[in-house]
Design an enzyme around this catalytic site. Structure first.
Site, PDB file in Angstrom:
ATOM      1  N   SER A  59       0.814  -7.815   0.067  1.00 38.72           N
ATOM      2  CA  SER A  59       1.503  -7.101   1.147  1.00 38.72           C
ATOM      3  C   SER A  59       1.463  -8.010   2.374  1.00 38.72           C
ATOM      4  O   SER A  59       0.596  -8.903   2.450  1.00 38.72           O
ATOM      5  CB  SER A  59       0.755  -5.803   1.466  1.00 38.72           C
ATOM      6  OG  SER A  59       1.182  -5.262   2.708  1.00 38.72           O
ATOM      7  N   TYR A  84      -7.066  -1.010   2.485  1.00 39.16           N
ATOM      8  CA  TYR A  84      -5.823  -1.592   1.931  1.00 39.16           C
ATOM      9  C   TYR A  84      -5.692  -3.054   2.345  1.00 39.16           C
ATOM     10  O   TYR A  84      -5.388  -3.924   1.518  1.00 39.16           O
ATOM     11  CB  TYR A  84      -4.632  -0.773   2.435  1.00 39.16           C
ATOM     12  CG  TYR A  84      -3.294  -1.168   1.830  1.00 39.16           C
ATOM     13  CD1 TYR A  84      -2.965  -0.811   0.511  1.00 39.16           C
ATOM     14  CD2 TYR A  84      -2.339  -1.863   2.559  1.00 39.16           C
ATOM     15  CE1 TYR A  84      -1.739  -1.147  -0.039  1.00 39.16           C
ATOM     16  CE2 TYR A  84      -1.109  -2.202   2.015  1.00 39.16           C
ATOM     17  CZ  TYR A  84      -0.817  -1.837   0.711  1.00 39.16           C
ATOM     18  OH  TYR A  84       0.410  -2.174   0.160  1.00 39.16           O
TER      19      TYR A  84
HETATM   20  P1  NAD Z   1       4.807   3.528  -5.569  1.00 38.63           P
HETATM   21  O1  NAD Z   1       3.745   4.446  -5.111  1.00 38.63           O
HETATM   22  O2  NAD Z   1       6.209   4.001  -5.721  1.00 38.63           O
HETATM   23  O3  NAD Z   1       4.396   2.840  -6.952  1.00 38.63           O
HETATM   24  C1  NAD Z   1       3.080   2.531  -7.258  1.00 38.63           C
HETATM   25  C2  NAD Z   1       2.991   2.447  -8.761  1.00 38.63           C
HETATM   26  O4  NAD Z   1       1.654   2.081  -9.111  1.00 38.63           O
HETATM   27  C3  NAD Z   1       3.289   3.760  -9.461  1.00 38.63           C
HETATM   28  O5  NAD Z   1       4.107   3.492 -10.560  1.00 38.63           O
HETATM   29  C4  NAD Z   1       1.918   4.233  -9.946  1.00 38.63           C
HETATM   30  O6  NAD Z   1       2.001   4.956 -11.147  1.00 38.63           O
HETATM   31  C5  NAD Z   1       1.245   2.902 -10.184  1.00 38.63           C
HETATM   32  N1  NAD Z   1      -0.211   3.003 -10.190  1.00 38.63           N
HETATM   33  C6  NAD Z   1      -1.046   3.299  -9.153  1.00 38.63           C
HETATM   34  N2  NAD Z   1      -2.313   3.319  -9.573  1.00 38.63           N
HETATM   35  C7  NAD Z   1      -2.289   3.009 -10.896  1.00 38.63           C
HETATM   36  C8  NAD Z   1      -3.285   2.889 -11.897  1.00 38.63           C
HETATM   37  N3  NAD Z   1      -4.582   3.070 -11.629  1.00 38.63           N
HETATM   38  N4  NAD Z   1      -2.889   2.574 -13.151  1.00 38.63           N
HETATM   39  C9  NAD Z   1      -1.584   2.397 -13.457  1.00 38.63           C
HETATM   40  N5  NAD Z   1      -0.598   2.495 -12.551  1.00 38.63           N
HETATM   41  C10 NAD Z   1      -0.949   2.817 -11.304  1.00 38.63           C
HETATM   42  O7  NAD Z   1       4.728   2.327  -4.566  1.00 38.63           O
HETATM   43  P2  NAD Z   1       5.550   0.969  -4.360  1.00 38.63           P
HETATM   44  O8  NAD Z   1       5.947   0.968  -2.956  1.00 38.63           O
HETATM   45  O9  NAD Z   1       6.535   0.732  -5.425  1.00 38.63           O
HETATM   46  O10 NAD Z   1       4.307  -0.041  -4.489  1.00 38.63           O
HETATM   47  C11 NAD Z   1       4.224  -1.055  -5.459  1.00 38.63           C
HETATM   48  C12 NAD Z   1       3.286  -2.122  -4.917  1.00 38.63           C
HETATM   49  O11 NAD Z   1       3.853  -2.668  -3.734  1.00 38.63           O
HETATM   50  C13 NAD Z   1       1.902  -1.641  -4.535  1.00 38.63           C
HETATM   51  O12 NAD Z   1       0.946  -2.605  -4.922  1.00 38.63           O
HETATM   52  C14 NAD Z   1       1.973  -1.558  -3.021  1.00 38.63           C
HETATM   53  O13 NAD Z   1       0.705  -1.692  -2.422  1.00 38.63           O
HETATM   54  C15 NAD Z   1       2.878  -2.715  -2.714  1.00 38.63           C
HETATM   55  N6  NAD Z   1       3.549  -2.684  -1.427  1.00 38.63           N
HETATM   56  C16 NAD Z   1       4.375  -1.659  -1.105  1.00 38.63           C
HETATM   57  C17 NAD Z   1       5.010  -1.657   0.134  1.00 38.63           C
HETATM   58  C18 NAD Z   1       5.937  -0.548   0.552  1.00 38.63           C
HETATM   59  O14 NAD Z   1       6.273  -0.497   1.745  1.00 38.63           O
HETATM   60  N7  NAD Z   1       6.387   0.326  -0.341  1.00 38.63           N
HETATM   61  C19 NAD Z   1       4.791  -2.707   1.023  1.00 38.63           C
HETATM   62  C20 NAD Z   1       3.940  -3.760   0.661  1.00 38.63           C
HETATM   63  C21 NAD Z   1       3.332  -3.731  -0.581  1.00 38.63           C
END
Ligand code: NAD
Length: 250
Positions: A138, A151
């Site tokens: 991130s 985080y």
């Molecule tokens: P999201 O919440 O839509 O997706 C997260 C996914 O992770 C889901 O499919 C969930 O089932 C899975 N997950 C969580 N814990 C798990 C576990 N223990 N076992 C298996 N699967 C698990 O979120 P997103 O925004 O698509 O996030 C994806 C990644 O991107 C994450 O690592 C998040 O930290 C990172 N991220 C997101 C953003 C944002 O603004 N959305 C920004 C920077 C980084």
């Protein structure tokens, strides 16, 4: 077709950034195993994918990670790409207001999972003559941010774990990189806006934090993951690439 004959695992592939990436991977010829905890969400996600399977599992558990890799190789015969993308976020907490259980859950999901999944995948990547691991960090892994102590620690760890893994496996033709997104329109951000109270106002505030004055669509993040997973990035390893609308440029 940038990923013809390639096989990929995408953790957290049943929604958000993971699903958008799985969709792009399959459009480029890859066969993909998407991993998530929720069977129903996984089934719905599969409807938007060709040549894909859903594997239910918890990436904080070593036995699940080993089974996920085993079942992927059993289904598709090989493994070329691992996208360690599953993650959780704990908002509005400094270290005094973060419980030990919340700290552990954040570190286990965001960091330990990268270790467990990569450890299980490496023998298979090696067997195919090399491969690509892409980790989702991130922009908060590159700079601090108030209220995101656990985080930020976890994503900073992903950035440096990426570099260490890249050096350990470079000579085996296994490249390891990470992406550092700014805000992306997924359930994770919608949950944050709900916490804020006024969702429309929150969306405006989030957009304004980015010099580019909007947040990203998941498909924009998927394009960078595709680049890092494909031969187009054959000389890129150990990189932590911001994809954040300019937020860390200032
Ligand atoms: P999201 O919440 O839509 O997706 C997260 C996914 O992770 C889901 O499919 C969930 O089932 C899975 N997950 C969580 N814990 C798990 C576990 N223990 N076992 C298996 N699967 C698990 O979120 P997103 O925004 O698509 O996030 C994806 C990644 O991107 C994450 O690592 C998040 O930290 C990172 N991220 C997101 C953003 C944002 O603004 N959305 C920004 C920077 C980084």
């Amino acid at each position: 077709m940038k990923l013809e004959n390639r096989v990929a695992i995408v953790t957290g592939g049943n929604r958000g950034i993971g699903l958008a990436t799985a969709q792009l991977f399959t459009q480029h010829g890859a066969r993909v195993a998407i991993v998530g905890r929720d069977e129903d969400v996984g089934r719905v996600a599969l409807e938007s994918l060709h040549d894909a399977i859903f594997l239910q599992g918890d990436v904080t558990r070593a036995d699940d990670c080993e089974r996920i890799v085993r079942e992927t190789v059993h289904a598709f015969g090989r493994l070329d790409i691992l996208f360690n993308n599953a993650g959780i976020i704990l908002r509005n907490r400094n270290i005094e207001t973060t419980s030990e259980a919340e700290w552990d859950a954040t570190m286990d999901t965001n960091v330990k999972s990268v270790y467990l999944m990569s450890r299980a995948a490496l023998p298979h990547l090696r067997a195919t003559g090399g491969g690509a691991i892409v980790n989702t960090a991130s922009y908060v892994g590159l700079v601090g941010f108030p209220g995101l102590a656990a985080y930020a620690a976890s994503k900073g760890a992903v950035v440096n774990l990426t570099r260490a893994m890249a050096l350990d496996h470079a000579a085996e033709n296994i490249r390891v990189n990470c992406i550092c997104p700014g805000s992306v329109e997924t359930d994770m951000i919608h949950d944050a806006w709900k916490l804020y109270g006024d969702v429309e106002q929150a969306a405006r505030v989030w957009a304004s934090k980015h010099p580019i004055k909007r947040i990203a669509a998941p498909q924009e993040i998927a394009e960078l993951v595709l680049f890092l997973a494909s031969d187009a990035s054959s000389f890129v390893t150990g990189a932590a690439i911001p994809i954040d609308g300019g937020i860390t440029a200032g």
